[in-house]
Design a protein around this motif. Structure first.
Motif, PDB file in Angstrom:
ATOM      1  N   ASN A 274      -5.287   0.202  -1.769  1.00 38.77           N
ATOM      2  CA  ASN A 274      -4.244  -0.787  -1.989  1.00 38.77           C
ATOM      3  C   ASN A 274      -4.831  -2.159  -1.650  1.00 38.77           C
ATOM      4  O   ASN A 274      -5.245  -2.397  -0.526  1.00 38.77           O
ATOM      5  CB  ASN A 274      -3.051  -0.474  -1.078  1.00 38.77           C
TER       6      ASN A 274
ATOM      7  N   ARG B  66      -3.645  -4.917  -0.990  1.00 35.78           N
ATOM      8  CA  ARG B  66      -2.945  -5.748  -0.001  1.00 35.78           C
ATOM      9  C   ARG B  66      -3.071  -5.207   1.409  1.00 35.78           C
ATOM     10  O   ARG B  66      -2.486  -5.754   2.332  1.00 35.78           O
ATOM     11  CB  ARG B  66      -1.483  -5.878  -0.390  1.00 35.78           C
ATOM     12  N   HIS B  67      -3.788  -4.106   1.604  1.00 32.63           N
ATOM     13  CA  HIS B  67      -3.959  -3.562   2.956  1.00 32.63           C
ATOM     14  C   HIS B  67      -5.318  -3.937   3.513  1.00 32.63           C
ATOM     15  O   HIS B  67      -6.309  -3.913   2.792  1.00 32.63           O
ATOM     16  CB  HIS B  67      -3.837  -2.030   2.923  1.00 32.63           C
ATOM     17  N   ARG B  68      -5.334  -4.264   4.808  1.00 35.83           N
ATOM     18  CA  ARG B  68      -6.618  -4.492   5.464  1.00 35.83           C
ATOM     19  C   ARG B  68      -7.310  -3.147   5.699  1.00 35.83           C
ATOM     20  O   ARG B  68      -6.652  -2.098   5.698  1.00 35.83           O
ATOM     21  CB  ARG B  68      -6.397  -5.167   6.826  1.00 35.83           C
TER      22      ARG B  68
ATOM     23  N   SER C 188      -8.370  -1.825   8.359  1.00 36.33           N
ATOM     24  CA  SER C 188      -7.832  -1.071   9.495  1.00 36.33           C
ATOM     25  C   SER C 188      -6.639  -0.219   9.058  1.00 36.33           C
ATOM     26  O   SER C 188      -6.495   0.931   9.461  1.00 36.33           O
ATOM     27  CB  SER C 188      -7.415  -2.024  10.621  1.00 36.33           C
ATOM     28  N   ARG C 189      -5.795  -0.793   8.199  1.00 36.82           N
ATOM     29  CA  ARG C 189      -4.623  -0.038   7.740  1.00 36.82           C
ATOM     30  C   ARG C 189      -5.032   1.079   6.790  1.00 36.82           C
ATOM     31  O   ARG C 189      -4.463   2.171   6.805  1.00 36.82           O
ATOM     32  CB  ARG C 189      -3.655  -0.997   7.047  1.00 36.82           C
ATOM     33  N   ILE C 190      -6.062   0.805   5.954  1.00 35.20           N
ATOM     34  CA  ILE C 190      -6.558   1.839   5.040  1.00 35.20           C
ATOM     35  C   ILE C 190      -7.077   3.038   5.839  1.00 35.20           C
ATOM     36  O   ILE C 190      -6.816   4.187   5.507  1.00 35.20           O
ATOM     37  CB  ILE C 190      -7.667   1.250   4.132  1.00 35.20           C
TER      38      ILE C 190
ATOM     39  N   ARG D 178      -6.155   3.962   8.717  1.00 35.00           N
ATOM     40  CA  ARG D 178      -5.101   4.616   9.483  1.00 35.00           C
ATOM     41  C   ARG D 178      -4.376   5.655   8.624  1.00 35.00           C
ATOM     42  O   ARG D 178      -3.690   6.529   9.151  1.00 35.00           O
ATOM     43  CB  ARG D 178      -4.109   3.542   9.948  1.00 35.00           C
ATOM     44  N   GLU D 179      -4.533   5.538   7.303  1.00 34.83           N
ATOM     45  CA  GLU D 179      -3.770   6.389   6.384  1.00 34.83           C
ATOM     46  C   GLU D 179      -3.806   7.893   6.680  1.00 34.83           C
ATOM     47  O   GLU D 179      -2.771   8.544   6.625  1.00 34.83           O
ATOM     48  CB  GLU D 179      -4.230   6.158   4.940  1.00 34.83           C
TER      49      GLU D 179
ATOM     50  N   HIS E 149      -0.922   9.406   8.820  1.00 32.99           N
ATOM     51  CA  HIS E 149       0.505   9.262   8.518  1.00 32.99           C
ATOM     52  C   HIS E 149       1.278  10.535   8.800  1.00 32.99           C
ATOM     53  O   HIS E 149       2.414  10.495   9.242  1.00 32.99           O
ATOM     54  CB  HIS E 149       0.690   8.873   7.044  1.00 32.99           C
TER      55      HIS E 149
ATOM     56  N   TYR F 196     -10.060  -7.469   3.801  1.00 31.15           N
ATOM     57  CA  TYR F 196      -9.376  -6.820   2.690  1.00 31.15           C
ATOM     58  C   TYR F 196     -10.411  -6.195   1.742  1.00 31.15           C
ATOM     59  O   TYR F 196     -11.560  -6.665   1.683  1.00 31.15           O
ATOM     60  CB  TYR F 196      -8.545  -7.838   1.910  1.00 31.15           C
TER      61      TYR F 196
ATOM     62  N   ARG G 191     -12.774   6.388   5.734  1.00 28.89           N
ATOM     63  CA  ARG G 191     -11.395   6.892   5.739  1.00 28.89           C
ATOM     64  C   ARG G 191     -11.384   8.416   5.795  1.00 28.89           C
ATOM     65  O   ARG G 191     -10.522   9.027   6.420  1.00 28.89           O
ATOM     66  CB  ARG G 191     -10.668   6.406   4.474  1.00 28.89           C
TER      67      ARG G 191
END
Lengths: 314, 520
Positions: free
Chosen positions: B364, B366-368, B370-372, B374-375, B378, B407, B423
């Motif tokens: 995505n 728009r995700h940094r 770190s957020r990628i 973390r996926e 979930h 990003y 990831r």
């Protein structure tokens, strides 16, 4: 292709069946008793009951649905509670105004929008493109009834070319009838043309980025030839979708324009039917409009398949 | 025949080509190689005069004594398709979907006014037959969607050669095709060059393709032409260090430990996946397509298993079933004894991760980072030591912990594939499914990622299922290989045995079709 059309036709019939059930049920749950409304506040319960049985309102839901749906299939739309004339006659008069008006507006809007959209796409990024886009923006922003009044001011009052309102009926001849429909059709068409032109423009521009346009250019086609011979037909698919939606809107959504120009159309009939609790009229006209919309969707599906061979298989 | 000298190209202030000089000779195949973004396609489009509007060029491109750069657009339209033809990479989208193939080939003739409508259709049919689409098998009134990718590329070639141009430019003509189809298309191009005496400019990133076909090779990097010369000498004794590095990277094989002899980690037994197909009539039952048909195999813990096969053979369907995304109609899959189904618990799901082909579209935007990263948590809940885990995963994959705040668009293709690996790693999986994970990368980057994969496998005892159409890569990085055809596994065995002594006719055909890099 024939199989594709047969599939679509089958789905059309099923949609109609589902729609008739929904229309019937929705009208049933609307509060307000027809008989007490028709007889006024001081009617006796006996008189109301008598009227209900006369109108067939005392029968069960299923029986009434079957009577209604069966009647529609044979062209019997029932009798209007308030006018006391067959709904079919009422609708027939009105549809002779609404349908030609909608078609007239749709043809105008398509004839304006497709060339304008194509031109804007061919000249994308240049001054003419910005000009066209500005005008269409205005066309979407201006309400069509206000635009209708401007048209009346200009072409009916100042120049006296077209009548300001009313409809002489088709008995008066084709020319006068069409003249009466011209200003409302233009008022209806311009906002639709503005939307359609913008869809056409972006659709063509998107198609121009496609690989097959590059292939066509490598074959030796000029940019104009590539647009005419390859981009146009491919760009039509989203445009067809919008045209289909617009026709449905033009047929039923012309209430305000019909009021501005004093046209006895379907929109006004349904409006009167609702205010007078003439449920049988409302039911029948809504069902008729549903039929028109579903038929247009069917025609658009067929048009898709004619334009795009990939859709013929389904 | 075509002489490019000192061609420079800028778009805005951005230099794209710098002083490119290249000549194309009749009946010769010139291979133009280089990594993505090196300026190969822009060189081709310069010749065609089909550059983006903002492009500005200097230098000259001479064809028959006229400078194509100065030639007016009207004249260029007469030259394109008539004297110089071009075919492109994506046969699936290169044809107009709403016109028949016959009409599209005939248009080349019509637009140049060389034939009447009827005559053009006749010549179009002949040309289609010439490129291997005879009317009795593939009638000219077919639409593009009724043809396979290879057949569509043949139609593109027919359009380009219908007027027997003197120059043909082929920009990655086989990159999107399967190996067997690729071999057929390359042979066709070779034959056309011999028969018509055309000059062919073959643009590709695949050194093996050029090594088999080209008479001359030109190498590009960063908009510059580094060297050009006879194919053999360029491949055996490259003048420029970069060419040598490319060749080495293409043949690169990472150092790997001996295959393990452990217990099976993933067991696939009789896996069958059936798709319903379109109904004949509204009331007839739907037909069925057995996309995966009674497939059974094991992967041992720590092993690398390769899965090869052409597009449409069922690789992706099998992968989706293994990942527990789709339910099987028959058979069972287990991962470390736990059943794999779409509703398996998060712990089982976390034990396997996947890396896909396209590093540009699998995040995505728009995700940094770190957020990628973390996926994967979930479903199972965020662990307490998440920042440490993110830093470790990034370091493990050769990135730095600071990259967590960036990003995806700030990274190159190779770096994005490292993020995808990070990831996968962060969940501490047992099995990583690598679905064409290195196919979109340039050779040098690919070599680095293959090394990284081997390194990670040794360090964390990872198990890989390596799915690829690229046989060279599969040979370099797997212990065992499975060959899949039409939903079935037709051959399986130790990788070296499969490549040295293939048993099944399909495996033999596949290996014979794969281009080999012939150097020293």
């Amino acid at each position: 292709m024939i199989r594709f059309a047969a599939f679509r036709l089958l789905s059309l019939c099923l949609s109609l069946l589902a729609a008739s059930l929904v229309v019937f049920c929705v009208i049933e749950v609307i509060p307000g008793d027809t008989a007490s409304f028709m007889l006024g506040l001081n009617a006796s319960p006996e008189a109301e009951a008598a009227l209900r049985s006369e109108l067939g309102l005392d029968k069960g839901l299923v029986a009434r649905y079957l009577a209604w749906a069966g009647g529609m299939l044979t062209g019997d739309f029932g009798t209007s509670y308030t006018y006391r004339v067959p709904v079919a006659d009422l609708v027939a008069q009105r549809i002779l105004v609404s349908l030609p008006l909608a078609l007239y507006a749709l043809i105008l809007s398509t004839l304006i929008a497709l060339p304008v959209g194509l031109l804007a796409a061919a000249l994308r990024g240049r001054a003419a493109d910005y000009g066209i886009m500005g005008i269409t923006q205005l066309g979407i922003a201006v309400p069509n009834f206000w635009f209708g009044m401007l048209l009346v001011l200009a072409f009916a009052i100042t120049y006296r070319i077209f009548p300001a309102g009313g409809f002489p009926g088709w008995e008066a001849g084709f020319g006068p009838a069409m003249r009466a429909l011209t200003l409302p059709a233009v008022a209806l068409a311009l906002p639709q043309a503005s939307i359609l032109a913008r869809v056409m423009r972006s659709s063509v521009i998107e198609t121009l980025d496609a690989d097959f346009i590059r292939t066509a250019r490598a074959k030796g086609l000029s940019e104009g030839q590539a647009i005419r011979r390859h981009a146009f037909r491919n760009a039509l698919i989203p445009v067809l979708t919008i045209i289909g939606l617009q026709f449905s809107f033009l047929l039923a959504g012309a209430i305000i324009i019909e009021n501005v120009f004093y046209l006895p159309g379907l929109g006004r009939l349904i409006f009167q039917g609702i205010t007078q609790r003439d449920l049988i009229v409302v039911e029948s006209v809504v069902m008729l409009l549903v039929f028109a919309v579903i038929t247009v969707t069917f025609l658009v599906d067929i048009a898709y398949a004619l334009v795009d061979p990939r859709l013929r298989r389904r | 025949m075509i002489e490019i000298s000192n061609l420079s190209l800028t778009i805005g202030t951005h230099p794209i080509l710098r002083d490119v000089s290249l000549s194309l000779e009749p009946a010769q195949i010139t291979g133009l190689v280089g990594e993505s973004g090196s300026g190969k396609s822009m060189t081709a489009l310069s010749i065609m005069g089909l550059l983006p509007r903002a492009a500005r060029t200097t230098g000259s491109i001479t064809f028959d004594g006229q400078d194509l750069r100065q030639t007016p657009e009207r004249r260029m339209c007469a030259i394109r398709g008539n004297d110089i033809g071009m075919i492109f990479q994506e046969p699936m989208t290169a044809l107009n979907p709403v016109q028949t193939i016959g009409a599209q080939v005939a248009e080349t003739l019509r637009i140049h006014g060389v034939a009447s409508r009827a005559k053009a259709q006749e010549i179009a049919a002949q040309t289609l037959a010439r490129v291997g689409l005879p009317p009795e098998k593939v009638p000219p009134d077919r639409y593009p969607h009724q043809l396979s990718g290879g057949q569509r590329q043949r139609v593109c070639i027919a359009m380009a050669v219908a007027l027997r141009p003197r120059v043909l430019i082929a920009d990655e003509p086989t990159t999107a095709l399967d190996v067997t189809t690729q071999a057929q298309i390359l042979t066709l191009l070779q034959d056309l060059v011999q028969q018509d005496g055309m000059a062919l400019l073959l643009i590709t990133h695949d050194l093996a393709v050029v090594s088999q076909l080209a008479d001359r090779i030109a190498v590009m990097q960063n908009g510059q032409l580094l060297e050009s010369g006879p194919a053999r000498s360029t491949l055996t004794a490259p003048q420029h260090a970069y060419t040598g590095a490319l060749l080495a990277a293409a043949a690169h094989s990472p150092r790997r430990a001996a295959p393990p002899k452990g217990r099976p980690l993933l067991r696939v037994q009789n896996a069958t996946r059936i798709y319903p197909t379109a109904r004949e009539t509204p009331f007839s039952p739907p037909g069925e397509l057995r996309a995966v048909d009674r497939v059974s195999f094991d992967i041992k813990r720590g092993e690398s298993l390769g899965l090869v096969g052409e597009s449409g053979c069922g690789k992706s369907t099998l992968t989706r079933a293994i990942l527990g995304l789709d339910a099987l109609q028959e058979g069972a899959i287990t991962l470390a004894e736990a059943p794999v189904t779409p509703d398996m618990p998060a712990e089982t799901r976390q034990k396997m991760q996947v890396v896909f082909q396209d590093p540009y579209s699998s995040f995505n935007p728009r995700h940094r980072v770190s957020r990628i990263l973390r996926e994967p948590f979930h479903l199972s809940g965020i662990p307490k030591d998440l920042p440490d885990r993110i830093a470790k995963a990034l370091t493990d994959t050769g990135l730095s912990p600071e990259d967590a705040h960036k990003y995806p668009h700030e990274f190159s293709g190779g770096q994005r594939q490292r993020i995808a690996l990070a990831r996968a790693l962060i969940a501490q999986p047992d099995l990583i499914v690598l679905d064409e994970a290195v196919s979109a990368l340039d050779v040098q980057v690919r070599a680095q990622i293959l090394d990284l994969l081997a390194d990670l496998q040794a360090r964390y005892a990872l198990t890989y299922l390596f799915i690829s159409h690229d046989l060279t890569v599969v040979r370099a990085v797997t212990d065992r290989t499975m060959v899949m055809q039409a939903g079935k596994i037709v051959e399986t065995g130790p990788t070296e045995d499969i490549f040295r002594t293939p048993q099944h006719p399909y495996t033999r055909a596949l290996l014979a079709a794969a281009p080999r890099l012939e150097t020293i």
